[in-house]
Each structure stands twice: as structure tokens, then as C-alpha cells.
Design a protein around this motif. Structure first.
Motif, mmCIF file in Angstrom:
data_model
loop_
_atom_site.group_PDB
_atom_site.id
_atom_site.type_symbol
_atom_site.label_atom_id
_atom_site.label_comp_id
_atom_site.label_asym_id
_atom_site.label_seq_id
_atom_site.Cartn_x
_atom_site.Cartn_y
_atom_site.Cartn_z
ATOM 1 N N ASP A 105 12.240 58.229 32.848
ATOM 2 C CA ASP A 105 10.779 58.157 32.793
ATOM 3 C C ASP A 105 10.234 59.568 32.576
ATOM 4 O O ASP A 105 9.897 60.280 33.518
ATOM 5 C CB ASP A 105 10.255 57.546 34.103
ATOM 6 C CG ASP A 105 8.745 57.378 34.112
ATOM 7 O OD1 ASP A 105 8.073 57.870 33.197
ATOM 8 O OD2 ASP A 105 8.239 56.746 35.065
ATOM 9 N N ARG A 110 6.278 58.262 28.291
ATOM 10 C CA ARG A 110 5.167 57.565 28.921
ATOM 11 C C ARG A 110 3.961 57.474 27.988
ATOM 12 O O ARG A 110 3.082 56.635 28.179
ATOM 13 C CB ARG A 110 4.767 58.280 30.211
ATOM 14 C CG ARG A 110 4.930 57.401 31.461
ATOM 15 C CD ARG A 110 4.588 58.161 32.717
ATOM 16 N NE ARG A 110 5.701 58.972 33.162
ATOM 17 C CZ ARG A 110 5.594 60.172 33.655
ATOM 18 N NH1 ARG A 110 4.420 60.765 33.751
ATOM 19 N NH2 ARG A 110 6.671 60.831 34.048
ATOM 20 N N GLU A 111 3.928 58.336 26.986
ATOM 21 C CA GLU A 111 2.833 58.272 26.031
ATOM 22 C C GLU A 111 2.928 57.051 25.126
ATOM 23 O O GLU A 111 1.920 56.606 24.574
ATOM 24 C CB GLU A 111 2.807 59.543 25.173
ATOM 25 C CG GLU A 111 2.443 60.801 25.956
ATOM 26 C CD GLU A 111 2.464 62.042 25.079
ATOM 27 O OE1 GLU A 111 2.694 61.892 23.853
ATOM 28 O OE2 GLU A 111 2.236 63.148 25.603
ATOM 29 N N ASP A 114 5.236 51.905 28.778
ATOM 30 C CA ASP A 114 5.002 51.875 30.219
ATOM 31 C C ASP A 114 6.337 51.689 30.934
ATOM 32 O O ASP A 114 7.288 51.147 30.355
ATOM 33 C CB ASP A 114 4.050 50.747 30.593
ATOM 34 C CG ASP A 114 2.610 51.040 30.201
ATOM 35 O OD1 ASP A 114 2.255 52.233 30.130
ATOM 36 O OD2 ASP A 114 1.853 50.088 29.961
ATOM 37 N N ALA A 229 11.417 50.043 30.455
ATOM 38 C CA ALA A 229 10.296 50.348 29.567
ATOM 39 C C ALA A 229 9.747 49.068 28.943
ATOM 40 O O ALA A 229 10.502 48.187 28.520
ATOM 41 C CB ALA A 229 10.729 51.312 28.470
ATOM 42 N N LYS A 232 3.141 49.083 25.724
ATOM 43 C CA LYS A 232 1.870 49.315 26.385
ATOM 44 C C LYS A 232 0.903 48.142 26.241
ATOM 45 O O LYS A 232 -0.002 47.980 27.062
ATOM 46 C CB LYS A 232 1.225 50.603 25.874
ATOM 47 C CG LYS A 232 1.854 51.858 26.471
ATOM 48 C CD LYS A 232 1.061 53.085 26.127
ATOM 49 C CE LYS A 232 1.553 54.298 26.925
ATOM 50 N NZ LYS A 232 1.247 54.201 28.361
ATOM 51 N N GLY A 235 1.062 44.315 29.147
ATOM 52 C CA GLY A 235 0.820 44.557 30.555
ATOM 53 C C GLY A 235 1.192 43.398 31.454
ATOM 54 O O GLY A 235 1.591 43.593 32.614
ATOM 55 N N LYS A 238 4.833 43.703 32.185
ATOM 56 C CA LYS A 238 5.052 44.823 33.099
ATOM 57 C C LYS A 238 4.759 44.400 34.536
ATOM 58 O O LYS A 238 5.539 44.684 35.459
ATOM 59 C CB LYS A 238 4.182 46.013 32.722
ATOM 60 C CG LYS A 238 4.329 47.209 33.674
ATOM 61 C CD LYS A 238 3.418 48.352 33.268
ATOM 62 C CE LYS A 238 3.620 49.558 34.171
ATOM 63 N NZ LYS A 238 3.176 49.328 35.567
ATOM 64 N N GLN A 242 7.485 44.230 37.523
ATOM 65 C CA GLN A 242 7.243 45.001 38.740
ATOM 66 C C GLN A 242 7.252 44.097 39.967
ATOM 67 O O GLN A 242 7.838 44.448 41.011
ATOM 68 C CB GLN A 242 5.890 45.716 38.638
ATOM 69 C CG GLN A 242 5.573 46.609 39.832
ATOM 70 C CD GLN A 242 6.422 47.861 39.872
ATOM 71 O OE1 GLN A 242 6.305 48.736 39.009
ATOM 72 N NE2 GLN A 242 7.295 47.970 40.877
#
Length: 269
Positions: A105, A110-111, A114, A229, A232, A235, A238, A242
Motif C-alpha cells: 500500500d 493509492r492514487e 483503493d 487493491a 476506485k 466502492g 471495497k 473490508q
């Protein structure tokens, strides 16, 4: 004794119920649910994280982690074996849903993606038995050959080290770059290079597997968070990953997987 057994069963039942409840509460993206699978891009050449077993089946800590996350999403895990140097572009091209390949990470990454962080990793130098070239850090690589995998953090670290050598008027390290991590390790094993730069986890795996051939040169360095990863614009996935990982931490499954692969010291608290 009977009461202790009963109490143990109650605790186990509570944990199992909590895990089931947590999994049931996870909102899975419609596209993933419809496909019945989550596809991970992974460079399956770096034990003990991800590699092929003797039956040519994906195995390793990341593979177990990905399978457990998929299970908690109510789908299956599928693996897209991808060269590490092209793994982020492969995700962006939608060749997979997520990257699970001991991906560090880092701010630059990260740009564009996510992360769901899941452990710590470090770097290490694997050398020939008894360390004949006395390589104990990157500072000792001046004029030496080091095997590295293309696109890795180790490659960047060697490039930065060569800038320091240039400023000091020293010969650079001769970086021999390979498309796969296991090719880099093989170069050290047959004596083509003086060192092999990889993660501490992979170096430790081969030290245990072939301690008569290899040693670790110096202390580990450059500890960093490691994560899954996700694009972006994805979401919802993600959040689902998580949630599944958080449930694994809460019920002890995550810690059990770390222990199984000898990675307890990498735990993300």
C-alpha cells in the motif's frame, strides 16, 4: 471437565454465530453476486503468499485469505495469474475484481486504486549459504549482481540505492530483472547472481525450505502495509471485502491463517 467442555462449546458457538451474522450483513455487489465469483489478479510465483502447489493449484496465505473472503461474500474465488509488473493495469482493465498478491500500500498506488490492508510486509536479501560476499544490506551491493522481479518495490529500492552509489562515486549494483519472482530466486540458486531481493516472507520460506542452500543477508527492512487493491469506482466491493476481513479478524480466522503459514509476526492489529 464437563463444565469446561460445555463452556468451550458455548464460546465456539457464540463466535460461529457472530461470524455468520457478520457475513449475512455484508452487502455484495450485484455484479459479483450474479457472476457467483470474485476474481483476483495475482502473480502466483511468490511462496508462501501465492504460488502453485505440486498439483498446479493456487495455494498460499493470500490464496487462503481470498478464498475465505469470497466464502463470506457467498461466492467462489477465482485466480487470474498475472505478471506483477502489469497487475494494476490488469485490474484497471477489469481483467479481475481485485488484486490479492502481496501488493504494498504505497502512496503512488493509492492514487489509482483503493486498498483494504490486511498485514505488514518487509523486504530482505537472500544470499548463498554462509553469505560468501558478506552482503548484509543494500549498502553492500556496490558492484554486485542482484536478482529482482520486474515491477516490485525491491526494484525501486535498488534503483534508489544506485543513485546513492553514484553520488558517492561507487560502482552501481547490477540489477538483473526477471518477469517472475521464482526466476529471480533460481538465478541465485544456480550462482548467476550474488543476492536475490524479495520480501522477507518469501526469503524466510526458502530459508526454511532450503537452508542448506540459502542464508538471509542482514536484517529485514522497509516494512510496509500490504493490501487488497480494488478499483476506485468499485466502492461497494471495497466495503464488502473490508467487512469480510473485519469479520475474519473478529472471529480469529485471520489469525489462524497467519499461524498456518508462519506469518504471525505480520499481523495487522
Amino acid at each position: 471437565m464437563g463444565n469446561l467442555r460445555f463452556a468451550g462449546c458455548v464460546v465456539a458457538g457464540v463466535l460461529a454465530a457472530a461470524a455468520t451474522t457478520a457475513a449475512a450483513d455484508i452487502k455484495v455487489p450485484a455484479s459479483v453476486a450474479a457472476a457467483g465469483k470474485v476474481v483476483y489478479c495475482s502473480d502466483l510465483s511468490a511462496p508462501p503468499m501465492e504460488f502453485f502447489d505440486e498439483s498446479s493449484q493456487p495455494t498460499g496465505f493470500d490464496v487462503d485469505l481470498g478464498a475465505e473472503i469470497a466464502k463470506r461474500l457467498g461466492v467462489k474465488a477465482e485466480w487470474a495469474n498475472t505478471p506483477f509488473a502489469g497487475i494494476v493495469p490488469a485490474l484497471q482493465a477489469k481483467n479481475c475484481d481485485a488484486i490479492l498478491s502481496q501488493l504494498f500500500d504505497k502512496p503512488a498506488r493509492r492514487e489509482v486504486v483503493d486498498f483494504v490492508d490486511y498485514m505488514y510486509s518487509s523486504q530482505s536479501l537472500l544470499v548463498a549459504k554462509r553469505n560468501p560476499k558478506n552482503i548484509k544490506s543494500l549498502d553492500d551491493l556496490s558492484g554486485r549482481k542482484i536478482a529482482i522481479e520486474n515491477g516490485t518495490t525491491m526494484q525501486s529500492l535498488v534503483e534508489d540505492q544506485n543513485k546513492k552509489f553514484a553520488a558517492a562515486g561507487k560502482a552501481p549494483a547490477d540489477a538483473v530483472v526477471f518477469p517472475k519472482d521464482n526466476d529471480a530466486r533460481q538465478a541465485l540458486q544456480i550462482g548467476q547472481v550474488d543476492a536475490y531481493g524479495t520480501t522477507l516472507e518469501t526469503a524466510g520460506y526458502f530459508l526454511k525450505k532450503a537452508g542448506h542452500v540459502f542464508d538471509i543477508g542482514g536484517d529485514p527492512f522497509a516494512q510496509i502495509l500490504t493490501g487488497i487493491a480494488i478499483r476506485k469506482d468499485d466502492g461497494e466491493l471495497k466495503t464488502a471485502i473490508q467487512s469480510a476481513f473485519d469479520a475474519m479478524k473478529a472471529d480469529g480466522t485471520y489469525q489462524s491463517l497467519l499461524s498456518r503459514w508462519g506469518l504471525g509476526g505480520n499481523e495487522l492489529k
